[in-house]
Write a protein that holds these residues in place. Structure first.
Motif, mmCIF file in Angstrom:
data_model
loop_
_atom_site.group_PDB
_atom_site.id
_atom_site.type_symbol
_atom_site.label_atom_id
_atom_site.label_comp_id
_atom_site.label_asym_id
_atom_site.label_seq_id
_atom_site.Cartn_x
_atom_site.Cartn_y
_atom_site.Cartn_z
ATOM 1 N N ARG A 1 5.718 4.245 3.276
ATOM 2 C CA ARG A 1 4.423 3.564 3.363
ATOM 3 C C ARG A 1 4.138 3.094 4.786
ATOM 4 O O ARG A 1 2.984 2.910 5.163
ATOM 5 N N GLN B 1 -2.760 3.555 -0.094
ATOM 6 C CA GLN B 1 -2.469 4.251 -1.341
ATOM 7 C C GLN B 1 -3.595 4.066 -2.347
ATOM 8 O O GLN B 1 -3.983 5.017 -3.043
ATOM 9 N N ARG C 1 0.403 3.577 8.838
ATOM 10 C CA ARG C 1 0.585 3.365 7.400
ATOM 11 C C ARG C 1 0.227 4.678 6.707
ATOM 12 O O ARG C 1 -0.745 5.341 7.093
ATOM 13 N N SER D 1 -8.244 -1.600 1.857
ATOM 14 C CA SER D 1 -7.246 -2.041 2.832
ATOM 15 C C SER D 1 -5.869 -1.458 2.559
ATOM 16 O O SER D 1 -5.052 -1.337 3.468
ATOM 17 N N ASP D 2 -5.592 -1.085 1.316
ATOM 18 C CA ASP D 2 -4.325 -0.454 0.954
ATOM 19 C C ASP D 2 -4.515 1.064 1.006
ATOM 20 O O ASP D 2 -5.306 1.610 0.236
#
Length: 350
Positions: free
Chosen positions: A111, A305, A117, A302-303
């Motif tokens: 990650r 994944q 990221r 923001s993530d």
């Protein structure tokens, strides 16, 4: 069985509903264990005897015929339950092996990789499959991160074997070669030898190699693959194309066929989406290709994944059913607090 008993008592002996009690063990054999099926079969026999005595059916052959039907269906249900249970165990074993193969072939992407990221999504077009002909890898190296995404021509076990060959060559070369062009050349040689050994001159692998450096740029090598989508905050997405097209891995015959490296700037907050044609060539019911550029806003979470999962769900919803081809996506996002320099789009030395 309860409904049949109630209906039989209500309708009387003249209707002949007693053999329908065998539906209990019949359905039990489709869903339950053989022990449960046998227990329900015994209960059905007892119920059949009770109803036969209540209706007075044992004074003729009808009661004994109903008992024989229930006994026969029970035996068949028990046999079906045994076979189904054995097949379920074998399928579970195959799935376990497939998951182990996936962990070896397509290892989990970290990650966090250096200044990036990362997130990955993989969907196989084969039902119940975990892996297919698409491939990806992220390898942190001194000064940056090297990645690959590719698509093996064809499907099935042969495609998986070719994908394993490409990934093995890339993982080794990514650590050893000082330049990305050297990585591509080594992968090309390995694929050529592998495909020549199979005696099939029509197999190939499209691939996109990239090196994201810590100084703020991305270097690409494109072997006949779809270009990456570069998403910058507040700006429309772009798809950097190579200066000249190059053939896929396995189809180059001379050094002049090798792709020319090219670079783009990649600053804080920028995102890079690498994907296979299972995404870009996904079609809706009208035969229209998936508008990947128009859906870049789905990557705003923001993530990384969660953002990639939202894009995958949108692709599946656009198609309106299972995908017709393997679909892999690799999302790389540069951290906002990472200082970088900017460079213009230009070829880089081989």
């Amino acid at each position: 069985m309860a409904l049949v008993a109630a209906a039989d008592v209500t309708a009387g002996p003249g209707v002949g509903l007693l053999p329908l009690v065998s539906l209990g063990p019949a359905f039990a054999g489709l869903a339950g264990s053989w022990r449960r099926t046998a227990a329900l079969g015994a209960a059905a026999m007892a119920l059949c005897c009770a109803l036969g005595l209540y209706d007075g059916l044992f004074q003729n052959r009808r009661g004994y015929t109903a008992l024989a039907a229930v006994a026969g269906v029970t035996v068949a249900g028990v046999a079906a339950a045994v076979v189904r249970t054995r097949q379920e165990r074998e399928l579970a074993s195959v799935r376990t092996i497939a998951e182990a193969a996936q962990r070896v072939l397509l290892r989990p992407v970290p990650r966090s990789a250096g200044h990036l990221r990362a997130a990955v999504s993989y969907t196989s077009a084969v039902a119940e499959a975990r892996i297919g002909g698409d491939l990806y890898e992220v390898v942190p190296v001194p000064g940056g991160v090297r990645v690959i995404i590719g698509d093996v021509q064809g499907k099935g076990l042969e495609a998986v074997e070719t994908a394993a060959t490409v990934l093995g060559a890339f993982r080794e070369a990514a650590h050893d070669e000082p330049r990305l062009s050297g990585v591509g050349a080594r992968v090309e040689r390995v694929v050529q030898r592998s495909l020549e050994g199979e005696g099939d001159g029509e197999k190939f692998v499209t691939a996109l190699l990239a090196e994201i450096t810590e100084v703020g740029d991305v270097v690409f090598l494109n072997y006949g693959h779809a270009p990456a989508m570069l998403v910058r905050p507040g700006r429309p997405p772009v798809f950097p194309e190579p200066p000249q097209p190059a053939p896929p891995l396995g189809l180059a015959w001379t050094d002049s066929d090798s792709p020319e490296p090219y670079s783009v700037d990649f600053g804080p907050g920028d995102q890079l989406l690498l994907y296979t044609d299972g995404v870009s060539e996904a079609r809706n019911s009208l035969g229209v290709f998936y508008p990947l550029g128009e859906r870049s806003g789905l990557l705003s979470d923001s993530d990384p994944q969660l953002a990639l999962d939202a894009l995958r769900e949108d692709v599946v919803a656009y198609v309106g059913g299972p995908l017709h081809d393997d679909a892999a996506m690799l999302l790389l996002r540069r951290r906002l607090n990472d200082p970088t320099r900017r460079v213009s789009v230009s070829p880089v030395p081989v």
